[in-house]
Design an enzyme around this catalytic site. Structure first.
Site, PDB file in Angstrom:
ATOM      1  N   GLU B 226      -9.839  -0.081   3.349  1.00  0.00           N
ATOM      2  CA  GLU B 226      -9.605  -1.277   2.539  1.00  0.00           C
ATOM      3  C   GLU B 226      -9.757  -2.522   3.404  1.00  0.00           C
ATOM      4  O   GLU B 226     -10.540  -3.405   3.103  1.00  0.00           O
ATOM      5  CB  GLU B 226      -8.211  -1.232   1.899  1.00  0.00           C
ATOM      6  CG  GLU B 226      -7.937  -2.468   1.037  1.00  0.00           C
ATOM      7  CD  GLU B 226      -6.628  -2.403   0.270  1.00  0.00           C
ATOM      8  OE1 GLU B 226      -5.991  -1.337   0.235  1.00  0.00           O
ATOM      9  OE2 GLU B 226      -6.248  -3.435  -0.302  1.00  0.00           O
ATOM     10  N   ARG B 304       5.354  -4.052  -1.516  1.00  0.00           N
ATOM     11  CA  ARG B 304       5.408  -2.912  -2.434  1.00  0.00           C
ATOM     12  C   ARG B 304       6.601  -2.014  -2.107  1.00  0.00           C
ATOM     13  O   ARG B 304       7.185  -1.413  -3.004  1.00  0.00           O
ATOM     14  CB  ARG B 304       4.104  -2.122  -2.461  1.00  0.00           C
ATOM     15  CG  ARG B 304       4.019  -1.182  -3.657  1.00  0.00           C
ATOM     16  CD  ARG B 304       2.673  -0.507  -3.803  1.00  0.00           C
ATOM     17  NE  ARG B 304       1.727  -1.188  -4.654  1.00  0.00           N
ATOM     18  CZ  ARG B 304       1.653  -1.070  -5.978  1.00  0.00           C
ATOM     19  NH1 ARG B 304       2.509  -0.289  -6.633  1.00  0.00           N
ATOM     20  NH2 ARG B 304       0.752  -1.720  -6.666  1.00  0.00           N
ATOM     21  N   GLU B 707      -2.729   6.863  -6.600  1.00  0.00           N
ATOM     22  CA  GLU B 707      -1.649   6.932  -5.609  1.00  0.00           C
ATOM     23  C   GLU B 707      -0.426   7.754  -6.010  1.00  0.00           C
ATOM     24  O   GLU B 707       0.162   8.437  -5.176  1.00  0.00           O
ATOM     25  CB  GLU B 707      -1.187   5.507  -5.262  1.00  0.00           C
ATOM     26  CG  GLU B 707      -2.224   4.725  -4.491  1.00  0.00           C
ATOM     27  CD  GLU B 707      -1.900   3.242  -4.455  1.00  0.00           C
ATOM     28  OE1 GLU B 707      -2.019   2.582  -5.511  1.00  0.00           O
ATOM     29  OE2 GLU B 707      -1.529   2.752  -3.394  1.00  0.00           O
TER      30      GLU B 707
END
Lengths: 152, 755
Positions: B226, B304, B707
């Site tokens: 990423e 997160r 995920e």
């Protein structure tokens, strides 16, 4: 200093000039353009570069090209015939045994080698047969299912 | 996966970055990195490298024409180190030669002298010394301080979770070709084509339109490509642009493991308070995240963790603090779950300890506190269409929990040296990028005159099956055979300003964008059909299974004829569409908002067997009930589920990243770093798709899968703990993952006491 070796790859005769320290993986990929043989670790841990040499699956990164002199090699490109894909190739597609696909050629060749010797392997034998191949995507279950489905 | 793609894979014909045919003149790059974790670069002598036969050039920081900066939100990361180095493996120079081998030999020949400076590897020390990547963040709800007195039981402690190497089977790779306009085209194995484009433009001092980035496919990503695919692409681009020749840069596995960051290790302090019935009333947690040397995505990952601090449970009083610590390790980065798994693990540890204090089983506390409609998360969002309890109840019944527990008890009664454990793991995971602006994507759909269709989107295919899902979306909207539809490579020249393919959003964002573009074309085709047939209004036209109907009656038109007719009628058969997830927002000042389009729910039963003499654990079964919405592609979803679970189990039990005292990675090959092989996977994985689970925000009522399955792996840790407790009820077991056989034995046989 390059040397000439002679070998059979996918039923075709080849003469290739190779460096003494060149691996079979690199020869297949970069001299002959057979890039279906993948490089995952280059030290024999992952099995992505598996090819069949004289009936035995080998990590082609651990075989020097010179050691393949006079040998018979099958790579992933050699599995399909005029009659179509090998049953193990079809099974990988049908059972969802492929995600990113990078380990797939090596997995298929390890599986084929197993099935050639043992057409009806048990789950335990399948696991042993592909224990040298790593896959990070699938969790292996669908790969085992695919090999099992060809065995039946 | 796109059907055609899987056929390419089984034939060995699928082209990954390192497989592409390049012009004969192409060159190879290799990298010289720092061997010191922190220090001043006293000298960098490239002369010995230039003396190696076959070497074209060596580039260092001063050869960068633009800005030497690859940072994203926090600009703290040079592409090539200048006067200081901050981790072992930090790139210092790029060597370009006529072979990869020559380039590597030359890279090793560069003489680097570094004066070491004190280095920090430990998060507590980093925090104490104020070495932070960003200011601490706090999410809170209720009033934790006054809630403790209402609690019958308060437990507290520390939880460590280990790092994890991605081990995408395809290592980081890129090649770059100079263009005739003085720009560059980069083919990169990245999850973030637009990020690579932006950084390459910045490095070279070019406008972004002079940089094209194309991604054919990835041999796995898992978050590791990423942010951290950018560097190698930028290095190849710099070399190609400077030398005006194509340059390829492919990391070996060893280089990849030493130069790139991994899943963040966390050290967390928790305090959990419950009433006598086991209701969780108050939870306080501080996450110390080991960010490594630069920011990378650490602040977003930490955020997160805060979002998922309470996992699947309703807890009224919460204070969650996140501290991102700067250390001298390679920059840790995104990895499936993106900080979520670390947070879930802490709370499950707290529940395990609270259960001991209350004299109940952890599953009783878990079940009592599951989320339901109307409950709010600490960040203010309320739960809608919550299926947490349904998943749990179905799992309990379908997999016959009571019988399973009885079997485990009986087995443990019969066996002295082998014990089993059973744990439940409910999961809740928010779907969307938590940075709201990233929740957008584009699709570009071309219908050709022969009726075939080509689709470009922002999505990168990395094995997660996003192309298969997008193909399914287009096939449904057009009502044509999927074989007519091809998914193109991902390119910045076709889609601008893409988000990374990450956060499990790929199928939703790009599926919706594709749907909108296809709908545009369908409208135009209906207009054309109505004009041609002459008797019907466009809304009376329907395309169904490749045939055209008017007011329900079959016509002579087929898909192919209609497309052809529309072309001669000068109708555009191309459409571009953009999708932006509606109704999501988050205020980073108040830490309140509604950042997720929806949540994924599910529960797993995990059964472990422990060999108490050897400390080895095998997972007998993972049985899951998961809310997939109305699955768009069950085979793809099942594959994601099985693969995610195995990765999660690996993180919890097997995969151990170790460094020496000088910050050098010890587990730097696949021989010393073990990912699950065929012998270490669960004996059985069962997945039940929760029924009647429509999901309006998802594409065709589906839920995305990427995920969440990883989180079920956490259950393996607690199944193992149950087995350890069955062997030695008084064992003091640290909350420290991975729970390797070594740690198991140390806990079962403390000190030198023989059994």
């Amino acid at each position: 200093m390059k040397r000439i070796i002679q070998l059979t790859i996918n039923d075709k005769e080849y003469e290739v000039a190779v460096e003494p320290n060149q691996t079979l993986t690199d020869m297949l990929r970069y001299e002959l353009g057979l890039t279906g043989t993948k490089k995952g670790c280059e030290v024999g841990d992952c099995g992505s570069c598996t090819v069949i040499m004289d009936g035995i699956p080998v990590n082609s990164c651990l075989v020097l090209a010179m050691q393949a002199n006079g040998r018979k090699i099958t790579t992933i490109e050699g599995l399909e015939t005029e009659k179509g894909m090998h049953p193990i190739q079809k099974a990988f597609v049908e059972k969802g045994a492929i995600q990113c696909g990078f380990c797939t050629p090596g997995m298929i060749l390890s599986s084929k080698s197993l099935l050639d010797k043992n057409p009806n392997p048990t789950e335990e034998e399948i696991r042993a047969g592909i224990s040298g191949n790593l896959c990070r995507c699938t969790g292996y279950q669908k790969i085992v299912d695919a090999v099992k489905s060809v065995g039946k | 996966m796109e059907p055609r793609d899987v056929f390419l894979h089984v034939r060995g014909e699928a082209v990954f970055v390192d497989d592409a045919l390049l012009p004969a003149e192409h060159l190879f790059a290799a990298i010289r990195t720092s061997h010191v974790a922190h220090g001043h670069v006293r000298s960098l002598d490239i002369a010995p490298a230039m003396a190696v036969p076959g070497i074209y050039e060596v580039f260092t920081a001063r050869d960068i024409p633009g800005e030497n900066q690859v940072g994203k939100t926090i600009l703290d990361e040079p592409l090539l180190a200048e006067s200081e180095v901050h981790f072992v493996g930090q790139p210092l120079a790029i060597v370009v030669g006529e072979s990869a081998e020559a380039a590597r030999r030359a890279a090793r020949a560069i003489q680097v002298e570094i004066d070491p400076l004190p280095a920090i590897y430990d998060v507590r020390q980093a925090f104490a010394e104020g070495s932070l990547i960003a200011p601490p963040r706090t999410f809170s709800s209720g009033d934790v301080e006054s809630a403790w007195e209402q609690c019958s039981v308060v437990v507290s402690g520390t939880v460590e979770s280990g790092s994890q190497e991605h081990v995408y089977m395809e290592t980081q790779s890129a090649f770059a070709l100079p263009t005739d306009r003085g720009g560059v085209k980069v083919v990169s194995a990245t999850q973030s084509p637009s990020m690579v484009q932006l950084v390459v433009a910045r490095i070279l001092g070019l406008p972004m339109h002079e940089v094209e980035v194309e991604v054919p496919r990835l041999g796995g990503g898992f978050g590791g490509k990423e942010d951290q695919a950018t560097h190698w692409a930028a290095m190849a681009a710099l070399a190609a642009w400077r030398l005006k020749k194509p340059v390829k840069l492919v990391l070996t596995r060893h280089e990849d493991m030493t130069m790139t960051g991994k899943r963040h290790p966390y050290l967390s302090d928790y305090k959990l308070g419950l009433d006598a019935e086991g209701h969780m009333l108050a939870y306080e947690v501080t996450f110390y995240q080991n960010g490594g040397a630069v920011a990378d995505l650490s602040p977003a990952i930490l955020e997160r963790s805060l979002f998922h601090a309470t996992n699947a449970y309703a807890i009224p009083h919460v204070k969650a603090v996140g501290i991102s610590c700067r250390t001298h390790l390679p920059p840790n980065t995104a990895f499936r779950g993106f900080g979520g798994p670390q947070a879930l693990f802490v709370l499950e540890c707290a529940i395990f300890k609270a259960a001991e204090a209350l004299g109940v089983e952890p599953r009783e506390i878990q079940k009592r506190n599951l989320l339901q409609d109307g409950d709010a998360f600490p960040y203010g969002a309320r739960v809608e269409r919550c299926r947490q309890r349904r998943c749990w109840d179905v799992a309990e019944q379908k997999y016959n929990l009571q019988a399973g527990l009885k079997e485990v008890r009986q087995y443990n009664g019969r066996n002295a040296w082998r014990k089993k454990g059973l744990a439940l793991m409910p999961i809740c995971f928010g779907i969307s990028f938590t940075s709201t602006f990233l929740n957008q994507a584009g699709a570009f759909v071309n219908v050709y005159v022969d009726g075939s269709v080509g689709i470009s989107t922002s999505a990168v295919e990395m094995g997660q099956g996003v192309n298969a899902k997008i193909q399914e979306v287009a096939a449904r909207i057009f009502s044509i055979r999927p074989e007519r539809i091809k998914l193109e490579t991902t390119s910045t020249s076709r889609i601008a300003n893409m988000p990374p393919t990450a956060a499990s959003t790929g199928a939703d964002l790009n599926g919706h964008a594709t749907r909108l573009a296809c709908l545009d074309i369908v409208e135009r085709l209906k207009d054309a059909a109505a004009r041609c047939l002459g008797k019907n209004a466009p809304h009376e036209i329907e395309i169904r299974d490749e045939a055209v109907y008017a007011s329900g009656e079959a016509t002579e038109l087929t898909w192919e004829k209609l497309v052809n007719l529309a072309y001669f009628d000068r109708v555009s058969l191309c459409a571009q569409a953009h999708c932006a997830t509606p109704d999501i927002f988050f205020d980073r000042d108040t830490n309140k908002g509604n950042p997720f389009a929806y949540y994924a729910y599910g529960t797993a039963l995990v059964e472990a067997s422990l060999d108490c003499l050897r400390g080895t654990c095998s997972i007998d079964a993972v049985r899951v009930v998961h809310d997939f919405g109305r699955s768009l592609h069950p085979l793809v979803d099942l594959g994601q589920m099985e693969g995610g679970i195995v990765q999660g189990v690996g993180w919890m039990l097997l995969e151990e990243v170790m460094h020496d005292a000088d910050g050098r990675l010890l587990t730097d090959t696949l021989a010393t770093y073990k990912i699950p092989d065929i012998h270490s996977i669960p004996g059985e994985i069962q997945v039940h798709f929760l029924e009647d689970a429509e999901n309006p925000p998802g594409i065709f009522q589906s839920k995305t899968v990427g995920e969440p399955p990883f989180l079920y792996g956490i259950g393996a840790y607690f199944a193992l703990l149950q087995a350890m407790k069955a062997f030695r009820p008084d064992a003091h077991i640290p909350f420290s993952s991975p729970m390797t056989p070594e740690k198991v034995l140390l806990a079962l046989y403390p000190g030198d006491r023989p059994v």
